[in-house]
Design a protein around this motif. Sequence first.
Motif, PDB file in Angstrom:
ATOM      1  N   LEU A 135      -3.016  -0.984   8.357  1.00  0.00           N
ATOM      2  CA  LEU A 135      -3.503  -0.723   7.005  1.00  0.00           C
ATOM      3  C   LEU A 135      -2.546  -1.343   6.001  1.00  0.00           C
ATOM      4  N   LEU A 136      -3.092  -2.028   5.010  1.00  0.00           N
ATOM      5  CA  LEU A 136      -2.307  -2.575   3.907  1.00  0.00           C
ATOM      6  C   LEU A 136      -2.715  -1.860   2.630  1.00  0.00           C
ATOM      7  N   ALA A 137      -1.733  -1.325   1.910  1.00  0.00           N
ATOM      8  CA  ALA A 137      -1.993  -0.631   0.648  1.00  0.00           C
ATOM      9  C   ALA A 137      -1.128  -1.230  -0.452  1.00  0.00           C
ATOM     10  N   ASN A 138      -1.747  -1.446  -1.620  1.00  0.00           N
ATOM     11  CA  ASN A 138      -1.015  -1.892  -2.808  1.00  0.00           C
ATOM     12  C   ASN A 138      -1.833  -1.524  -4.041  1.00  0.00           C
ATOM     13  N   SER A 139      -1.453  -2.018  -5.186  1.00  0.00           N
ATOM     14  CA  SER A 139      -2.133  -1.623  -6.417  1.00  0.00           C
ATOM     15  C   SER A 139      -3.597  -2.042  -6.449  1.00  0.00           C
ATOM     16  N   ALA A 140      -3.968  -3.001  -5.591  1.00  0.00           N
ATOM     17  CA  ALA A 140      -5.365  -3.438  -5.525  1.00  0.00           C
ATOM     18  C   ALA A 140      -6.228  -2.516  -4.673  1.00  0.00           C
ATOM     19  N   GLY A 141      -5.606  -1.614  -3.917  1.00  0.00           N
ATOM     20  CA  GLY A 141      -6.348  -0.691  -3.062  1.00  0.00           C
ATOM     21  C   GLY A 141      -5.849  -0.715  -1.632  1.00  0.00           C
TER      22      GLY A 141
END
Length: 310
Positions: free
Chosen positions: A230-236
């Motif tokens: 899973l990749l999480a950042n300010s874009a979702g």
Amino acid sequence: MTNIATLTLNPTLDVAYEVERLYHTRKMRTKSEFYSPGGGGINVARVFVRLGGNARSYYLAGGATGDALDGLLDLHQLVRNRIPIEGHTRVASAVLDLETGKEYRFTPPGPTIKPAEWQACLDQLEHVQCKFLVLSGSLPPGMPGDFYGRVVALMRRRGIPVVLDSSGPGLNGGLGEGGVFLVKPSIGELRQFTGLGLTDPDEIADAAMAIVQSGQAAHVAVTMGHDGALLANSAGQYFLPAAPIEARSAVGAGDSFLSAMLFAITIGWDLSEAFRFGIAAGAAAVIGPGHDLARPSDIQRLYQQVAQIP
């Protein structure tokens, strides 16, 4: 400028054996033996260089085993900065039981680091030149729990983004400082960090996003083995399943994932594609025996499969 620099506080001299079958008490003759320089940051540097990048390895090492580690790093043609310590560099062992296909791994805690020694490490990092500094691996005994946080603060003053891959106090201390560019916890490390069970995909995504929203890290890549990543950042949030492979080992998957993802970032890839490249490298690391890391040809082949996943 060097593309990346890596810091390994508790490196290992990795020894791997294969035996027909494991028995207690009796002497077992090994069929083969392999020696490799190990530890999170060193592994990241090895894969990064294989992919065509430049990496400089900073590491603490001491004793006769430290000298042997130097020699192995030279064999792998890695640019290195040894920070000398009094204690002996640890030796980690892996034994593959050929009859069962099971692998047994033995990892000692490592030498106790004195205050003057970890201060010397900080002093060397005052002069590091790189696009990214990778802090990877566990903290050895004697090292303050906030050491990675101190490095993050130092790099912030110098304008160098930090990539963090650690567990326990190392992960807590690094994220506690805030402002990390990318952190790569395994699902087990994320559970330990949050104190939560995190069995539901939404719970995992929420925990990763909480790290982003708190300002502890801009990007969070959670590796979950055969359950994907899973990749999480300010874009979702962005979830991808694991590459369809049959794993032979669990050694070096996380280091290979991080190295390949970071390599793709340094050559200008979009973050989501760099994430896919990392997943391919993690899979490439486990399709072979446990004494090696991901190979570029396997990474590229598996990336073609991962790139097709919607």
